[in-house]
Design a protein around this motif. Structure first.
Motif, short mmCIF file in Angstrom:
data_model
loop_
_atom_site.label_atom_id
_atom_site.label_comp_id
_atom_site.label_asym_id
_atom_site.label_seq_id
_atom_site.Cartn_x
_atom_site.Cartn_y
_atom_site.Cartn_z
N LEU A 146 1.44 4.35 -3.00
CA LEU A 146 2.56 3.50 -2.58
C LEU A 146 3.05 3.91 -1.19
CD1 LEU A 146 4.57 3.02 -5.89
CD2 LEU A 146 3.54 1.21 -4.52
N GLN A 147 2.96 5.20 -0.90
CA GLN A 147 3.35 5.67 0.44
C GLN A 147 2.36 5.19 1.49
OE1 GLN A 147 4.68 9.91 0.46
NE2 GLN A 147 4.81 9.64 -1.74
N ARG A 151 8.49 0.59 13.53
CA ARG A 151 7.65 -0.47 12.96
C ARG A 151 8.42 -1.74 12.59
NH1 ARG A 151 5.72 3.55 8.54
NH2 ARG A 151 5.88 4.82 10.39
N ALA A 188 3.14 1.54 2.03
CA ALA A 188 4.34 1.27 2.83
C ALA A 188 4.02 1.42 4.32
CB ALA A 188 5.46 2.22 2.43
N ASP A 189 3.29 2.46 4.63
CA ASP A 189 2.93 2.70 6.02
C ASP A 189 2.04 1.56 6.52
OD1 ASP A 189 3.03 4.50 8.24
OD2 ASP A 189 0.90 4.87 7.90
N SER A 198 8.98 4.37 -0.29
CA SER A 198 7.99 5.38 0.11
C SER A 198 8.68 6.65 0.61
CB SER A 198 7.09 4.78 1.20
OG SER A 198 6.38 5.78 1.84
#
Lengths: 374, 224
Positions: B14-15, A220, B18-19, A272
């Motif tokens: 939050l994960q 990404r 982020a993705d 994360s």
């Protein structure tokens, strides 16, 4: 599978510590002018002293592989093994002395050891963890009893004026743009090494490696920190595709560059990854006694802390250990150099857990390692 | 995963964020902006497409508020207040469009692109369920965009296209005025709704769906 221990930690920092106001005595001034970005960059990273492989007492620079060998010798000297017990060597570096062959070969030669198995890792900071993981797995799988893993970097080579002057990267006023100059006041030279064995030390503490985890997020992110290429109209031109090395250098395709904006966008992804490890119980915050995080700049530390506090995933700041401020950002060598100092200056107790974190902006990598004092 | 604490939900969100944020950067239009190659036409298209979602924002929040029963009336008033602060936002976006030479009737009569249709349909569907607190997950994503991306995009568009602040006011306004929203969000999470069985999971799932549909909306810009 066998347990694996870090039984010796060594560092090699060339020359004396260089204070911020003398940096340009070593890396030089572009077009004879002191950098206008220096003060800003140093305010961001808060590095006070660093070391350079040039301009040392012996009158010629140390090479990447020499510094690696010196750090390994230092690590072996701190351990209960002899250098000759090493049968596997894993090296990591950002840019080796030669384009090829790899740094591990030259480090092996510099160590003067008989034939051994080697592995060569090349990326940016996180290649340190690749080398450590390789040595760890070799021992865990029973292939070797004693291994060395090291990180060695010599970025200041490429910070000298001749690498920039006359290239198309220069601004009209003869100064360097921030994204290029930034690295000149961030990175410096050094090497660090570990000796790994399948049993702990008998007479002193060891670090048992509980796990090492690395993730690439290159799916990404575009390249963020780069040498050997230059971005143009969204595409990366490789230095080898120019008609000659001279033309590649002229176009700025040889120098180290860093895309700031992109770097900032990586922070949530790194955080994360850390949160995932908390959710999967690989990291239990209350059980971490020391955190060694290789952040490249103090300002990134502050940004990360903001996010960690939000997610209630913060490890108390008094458990954070870093020698970035005195030893500089030495890339792949940093995590080795940090742990080498931690074990010397902290009164580590058996049973304590040390979490190590190495993010890499190159094309977004993130790695963690959990050690236990035994 | 069964989330019962607000910290666990925040960590999971939050994960998701982020993705989402890194996938957002990979979308062709955003990639173009990050590369410094944005054209006025790109900005106009973005506004034209985005307005059709923003105009519905106040409506789905109001619908969600009306689906909250009296046990949670404190939260209902928060949804209602939030609705009031958001429901005029599309006007600012329209002014930005007009300042670029676009016709007001064009942006006002614009259709939703296929991604916006999907996002909108999902939002109204969820908002029509009893006590749809899972929509906090949607708010986390949408507020996150306002707080973390809008300012960056607004400044980049202004600088690349040599525009005045007033011409990117929608994006800049959200970056500057959404500060308190995250605290409100955390308060809402701690208000007792996580005692509802499965609510934590549901918030995270809705965040994931909204993130996916939001990407679709930008990816399908111009596909009506």
């Amino acid at each position: 599978m066998r347990d694996v221990y870090i039984n010796g930690l060594g560092a090699f920092l060339p020359g004396p510590p260089v204070p911020s106001n003398s940096m340009e005595d070593f890396i030089g001034c572009i077009n004879g002018q002191p950098s206008r970005n220096r003060a800003f960059v140093l305010r961001q990273n808060k590095i006070k002293t660093r070391h350079y492989a040039f301009g040392n007492e012996r009158g010629k620079p140390y090479s990447v592989s020499e510094m690696a060998a010196l750090a390994i010798q230092n690590a072996a000297g701190q351990s209960e093994i002899s250098l000759q017990d090493i049968t596997f060597l894993a090296t990591s570096t950002t840019v080796g002395d030669l384009i090829l062959p790899g740094t591990a070969s030259h480090t092996h030669a510099a160590l003067g050891l008989p034939p051994i198995e080697i592995a060569n890792f090349q990326s940016v900071c996180a290649s340190a963890l690749m080398a450590i993981k390789s040595a760890y797995l070799q021992i865990k799988a029973g292939e070797h009893e004693c291994a060395a893993a090291c990180g060695s970097d010599f970025p200041s080579r490429y910070f000298r004026p001749g690498f920039y002057e006359g290239t198309s990267v220069m601004k009209e006023d003869g100064t360097l743009p921030m994204d290029v100059d930034f690295l000149r006041f961030t990175l410096s030279d050094g090497a660090g090494a570990f000796i790994l064995e399948n049993k702990p030390n008998e007479r002193q503490i060891s670090f048992k490696i509980n796990w090492i985890e690395l993730r690439s997020f290159a799916d990404r992110f575009d390249t963020c920190m780069m040498a050997g290429g230059i971005k143009k109209d969204g595409e990366t031109l490789f230095w080898g595709d120019f008609d000659s090395p001279g033309e590649a250098a002229q176009a700025g395709a040889i120098m180290l560059t860093q895309d700031f904006a992109l770097l900032k966008r990586m922070i949530p992804v790194w955080v994360s990854h850390y949160l995932q490890l908390i959710d999967s119980k690989k990291i239990v915050i209350d059980q971490i006694d020391h955190l060694c995080s290789h952040y490249s700049s103090h300002s990134l530390r502050e940004e990360t802390i903001k996010l960690l506090k939000k997610a209630d995933a913060m490890i108390d700041e008094d458990k954070w250990f870093s020698n970035l401020y005195t030893k500089g950002n030495t890339g792949t060598a940093s995590i080795f150099i940090m742990l080498e100092e931690l074990i010397r200056v902290k009164d580590l107790k058996k049973g304590e857990n040390i979490l190590c974190h190495v993010p890499e902006s190159g094309r977004c990598l993130n790695g963690f390692m959990l050690l236990e004092v035994v | 995963m069964d989330y019962t604490k607000s910290e666990e939900v925040l960590r999971a969100l939050l994960q998701v964020w982020a993705d989402f944020s890194s996938k957002l950067d990979a979308l062709p239009l955003i990639d173009k902006l990050n590369r410094g190659k944005f054209r006025v036409e790109d900005y106009k298209t973005l506004l034209l497409n985005h307005r059709q979602q923003v105009v519905e924002g106040g409506r789905w929040i109001a619908r969600a508020a009306s689906s909250i029963d009296d046990r949670y009336f404190e939260l209902r008033s928060k949804f209602m207040k939030h609705c009031v602060t958001e429901h005029r936002d599309f006007r600012m976006l329209e002014q930005n469009y007009v300042s670029l030479g676009g016709a007001l009737e064009d942006i006002q009569s614009g259709d939703k692109n296929i991604g916006t249709e999907a996002l909108n349909a999902f939002m109204f569907h969820r908002a029509s369920q009893p006590n749809p607190f899972d929509l906090l997950g949607a708010m986390f994503i949408i507020e996150g965009l306002g707080q973390n991306k809008a300012g960056e995009w607004g400044r980049a568009i202004r600088d690349q296209l040599n525009l005045q602040d007033e011409q990117v006011s929608f994006l800049l306004y959200h970056a500057d005025h959404d500060d308190g929203h995250m605290e409100e969000f955390e308060e809402a999470l701690k208000s007792g709704i996580l005692d509802i069985p499965g609510m934590g999971e549901s918030i995270v799932k809705t965040a994931k769906i909204v993130a996916r549909l939001y990407l679709l909306q930008i990816d399908e810009i111009g596909n009506f």
